[in-house]
Write a protein that holds these residues in place. Structure first.
Motif, PDB file in Angstrom:
ATOM      1  N   PRO A 132      57.059  57.255  57.888  1.00  0.00           N
ATOM      2  CA  PRO A 132      56.480  55.936  58.166  1.00  0.00           C
ATOM      3  C   PRO A 132      54.999  55.891  57.786  1.00  0.00           C
ATOM      4  O   PRO A 132      54.231  56.817  58.090  1.00  0.00           O
ATOM      5  N   VAL A 133      54.604  54.820  57.114  1.00  0.00           N
ATOM      6  CA  VAL A 133      53.192  54.569  56.793  1.00  0.00           C
ATOM      7  C   VAL A 133      52.665  53.602  57.853  1.00  0.00           C
ATOM      8  O   VAL A 133      53.235  52.518  58.047  1.00  0.00           O
ATOM      9  N   VAL A 134      51.596  53.981  58.543  1.00  0.00           N
ATOM     10  CA  VAL A 134      51.156  53.224  59.724  1.00  0.00           C
ATOM     11  C   VAL A 134      49.661  52.916  59.655  1.00  0.00           C
ATOM     12  O   VAL A 134      48.917  53.460  58.828  1.00  0.00           O
ATOM     13  N   VAL A 182      53.923  49.949  62.155  1.00  0.00           N
ATOM     14  CA  VAL A 182      54.610  50.445  60.967  1.00  0.00           C
ATOM     15  C   VAL A 182      54.466  49.420  59.844  1.00  0.00           C
ATOM     16  O   VAL A 182      54.859  48.255  59.995  1.00  0.00           O
ATOM     17  N   LEU A 183      53.897  49.866  58.722  1.00  0.00           N
ATOM     18  CA  LEU A 183      53.691  48.987  57.578  1.00  0.00           C
ATOM     19  C   LEU A 183      54.765  49.166  56.504  1.00  0.00           C
ATOM     20  O   LEU A 183      55.135  48.209  55.826  1.00  0.00           O
ATOM     21  N   VAL A 218      66.779  56.809  57.474  1.00  0.00           N
ATOM     22  CA  VAL A 218      66.208  56.779  58.814  1.00  0.00           C
ATOM     23  C   VAL A 218      66.099  55.328  59.271  1.00  0.00           C
ATOM     24  O   VAL A 218      66.100  54.401  58.457  1.00  0.00           O
ATOM     25  N   VAL A 219      66.005  55.161  60.591  1.00  0.00           N
ATOM     26  CA  VAL A 219      65.658  53.863  61.158  1.00  0.00           C
ATOM     27  C   VAL A 219      64.373  54.023  61.957  1.00  0.00           C
ATOM     28  O   VAL A 219      64.099  55.080  62.532  1.00  0.00           O
ATOM     29  N   ILE A 220      63.581  52.962  61.962  1.00  0.00           N
ATOM     30  CA  ILE A 220      62.352  52.922  62.746  1.00  0.00           C
ATOM     31  C   ILE A 220      62.683  52.306  64.104  1.00  0.00           C
ATOM     32  O   ILE A 220      63.225  51.201  64.181  1.00  0.00           O
ATOM     33  N   PRO A 247      55.870  45.517  64.426  1.00  0.00           N
ATOM     34  CA  PRO A 247      56.682  46.646  64.916  1.00  0.00           C
ATOM     35  C   PRO A 247      55.795  47.820  65.315  1.00  0.00           C
ATOM     36  O   PRO A 247      55.126  48.430  64.473  1.00  0.00           O
ATOM     37  N   ILE A 248      55.784  48.129  66.614  1.00  0.00           N
ATOM     38  CA  ILE A 248      54.961  49.222  67.129  1.00  0.00           C
ATOM     39  C   ILE A 248      55.863  50.454  67.265  1.00  0.00           C
ATOM     40  O   ILE A 248      56.833  50.448  68.029  1.00  0.00           O
TER      41      ILE A 248
END
Length: 632
Positions: A520-522, A535-536, A596-598, A607-608
């Motif tokens: 994840p890129v955050v 989450v970006l 994967v799922v976020i 989305p945090i």
């Protein structure tokens, strides 16, 4: 380990160079020399002088030479050598066997004369250097993959394939560190891009595929694999070597479920692998360890079946072609999947005469129209009525025998799969797989015609209609894991992330060190609690690596522009069924990613991040739950 190879000296001789009868005289002399090895063996006199138990065990068998040995060699049918162990007459023979100067067999797991005769018949049919037969088609597939693909290897496969093969390559191989990339059967450009940038250990595909009858360009794919040093293995269970021979088109290996057309009578299980001797030797060594051997009697049955393979397949080609043409014009049928039809998506490739000079095999699939909605209850019921109204075929999950077999794919192959999975794989409620036998063509068409009259709404077949399966599997208890929430997953850890300003090289290092393929890129979420991040995007090791190989200048650039803003988000209260369905339905997964799922909470529409759950996490939990259920 395979035992002695038959030099096939008789077939290699030029009959024009020999006097009439000379070949037979030579063979007779060789037989006599073989039998003379037993001269002077006095063991039989010892047996006959022994007690009752000794004579019962050894009488009539200990004397190996003479009439019995000669008659065995003279038998027209290949003898069934039904033994687990092969013996030696003295220590010198054992030494010679180990040194390769005494040709024989040692133990049934490593080889058998009847089995070897079958292997040599398959070699002759496929034009192969060597062949190996085993206990089933799946045994041939799994042993081949385990033997030829090492840890951290890369397998490229095609989308449409036998479900159990897909299950093995997607759930077992990844546990061994093997990466899988799946491509469309027609995507040879995509294959070349993968081979030229990432490389691959092995390419594997069915030809023709099951159940949608897709066709690959074997020759082009085999040449690409050879160019980029990738093993090419083609499963030709559907067409058989009568219709398609991959080795002649530069493939390294060809594989088949011998249970189907090769044996041809639905009475034996067998798998066959043929091709380069160096590769077969590697597989044979592991095969001897794993022990998936075919017994001598089964080998005999397959050998006997192969004698009529050409005759059977010729009639099955004819039956399938005629049925495809009939069904293609029928108003109750929405689609017909058979490569000879001009509208088939791979017809141009299939039409190349060097690919399929004689035909496309006896299997076709088609979709009953029903009410026009391929996923509706009525379409399911209409298809079930058609299946039940057929009079000639048996309803069953196989193909290639002399009897016609039919199945509603939704029921037999994908009963336990949710809608999202079936939609992704194009397994509609109306999909029928029809495996032609060798019956009269007109009889099969007439039977299909009468059965199609029952697909109209309200039609009743004189048997109870089955309820549409719900996809819950066999028992609710066994599938209870699906109703657990994400928070029930053991060992949920703090997710590994990377900041949007981090470089591409930083992202690769983080994924490599953590042993993950998606990240994840955050960025910080100022109005949230301490440590909250938004989450970006999701960055993929496979996609990023390809970009860095193609554009080395981006190594120190920010990774965010090379990430995907398309990713799956679920709430922390979601069930594992929700997670599994989301993973299966998500079609924008990067090549090579495990998926994967976020897990995120929504705050202010953002989305945090709370957790990251992978496909492997879900599969491991499912496996543990089913294993625990099985113990109870």
């Amino acid at each position: 380990m395979s035992g002695p190879a038959d030099d096939n000296k008789r077939s290699s001789c030029d009959a024009g160079d020999l006097e009439p009868g000379a070949m037979g005289t030579k063979e007779s002399a060789e037989m006599q020399a073989n039998l003379s090895r037993f001269d002077g063996d006095d063991r039989n006199s010892v047996i006959l002088a022994g007690g009752t138990a000794t004579r019962a065990v050894h009488g009539g068998e200990r004397q190996k030479g003479g009439l019995k040995a000669r008659a065995t060699l003279d038998a027209l049918a290949t003898p069934i050598v039904q033994t687990a162990t092969f013996t030696f007459r003295n220590t010198a023979e054992i030494v010679g066997y180990n040194e390769g100067t005494y040709e024989s067999f040692e133990y049934g797991r490593y080889g058998n004369p009847t089995v070897r005769a079958l292997e040599e018949k398959i070699m002759a049919l496929e034009g192969a250097e060597d062949a190996l037969v085993s206990a089933s088609g799946m045994n041939a597939v799994t042993t081949m993959l385990l033997a030829l693909v090492d840890k951290d290897g890369h397998v490229v496969a095609t989308t449409d394939c036998y479900r159990r093969t897909r299950q093995f390559v997607t759930t077992v191989l990844p546990k061994m560190g093997v990466r899988l990339t799946v491509i469309d059967p027609a995507d040879t450009d995509g294959l070349e891009k993968i081979l030229s940038t990432e490389g691959a250990t092995l390419f594997f595909s069915e030809q023709i595929t099951n159940p949608l009858c897709r066709v690959i360009d074997t020759e082009k794919i085999a040449n690409l694999c050879r160019k980029y040093n990738c093993i090419c293995c083609i499963d030709t269970t559907f067409p058989t070597p009568i219709n398609h021979r991959p080795i002649a088109l530069n493939a390294d290996l060809t594989l088949s479920s011998g249970t189907k057309y090769l044996a041809g009578h639905n009475d034996v299980m067998c798998g066959a692998l043929a091709g380069k001797k160096s590769l077969i030797d590697q597989v044979r060594k592991l095969h001897g360890v794993l022990g998936g051997v075919v017994d001598p009697h089964a080998a005999y049955l397959v050998s006997r079946g192969l004698k009529t393979l050409h005759l059977r397949v010729t009639q099955q080609n004819k039956n399938a072609q005629a049925l495809a043409e009939y069904l293609d014009k029928h108003p109750a049928v929405d689609k017909v999947h058979y490569p000879s039809l001009s509208h088939h998506r791979d017809h141009a490739i299939a039409s190349q005469k060097h690919q399929f000079p004689l035909g496309f095999g006896g299997v076709l699939s088609f979709e009953v129209k029903g009410d026009g909605n391929p996923w509706s209850q009525e379409t399911f019921d209409a298809t079930a009525r058609f299946i039940d109204a057929l009079k000639i075929p048996y309803i069953g999950p196989s193909l290639g025998g002399v009897e016609t077999l039919v199945e509603q794919v939704r029921v037999i192959g994908y009963y336990d799969q949710p809608l999202e999975v079936r939609q992704r794989l194009s397994i509609t409620n109306g999909l029928v797989r029809y495996a032609c036998g060798i019956e009269d063509t007109d009889d099969l068409i007439k039977d299909v015609a009468q059965a199609l009259t029952f697909v109209r709404p309200g039609a009743v077949v004189p048997e109870a209609e089955p309820p549409m399966p719900t996809g819950d599997g066999e028992e609710d208890r066994e599938h209870a894991w699906m109703y657990k929430t994400i928070m029930d997953l053991p060992e949920l850890s703090t997710p590994i992330t990377i900041n949007k300003d981090a470089t591409c090289s930083d992202a690769v290092k983080v994924m490599k060190d953590a042993g993950i393929d998606q990240l994840p890129v955050v960025q910080p979420f100022p109005s949230g609690a301490e440590g909250d991040v938004e989450v970006l995007a999701l960055i993929s090791m496979a996609a990023l690596s390809r970009e860095m190989l193609a554009h080395p200048e981006i190594v120190d650039s920010a990774c965010y522009p090379f990430s995907s803003t398309k990713f799956v988000v679920v709430e922390p209260t979601s069930t594992l069924e929700d997670v599994a369905n989301a993973l299966n339905a998500y079609t924008d997964r990067r090549l090579g990613d495990s998926g994967v799922v976020i897990v995120a909470e929504q705050k202010g529409g953002k989305p945090i991040l709370r957790h990251v759950v992978s496909r492997v996490d879900v599969l491991a939990f499912e496996t543990d739950s089913i294993h625990s259920h099985g113990k109870k």
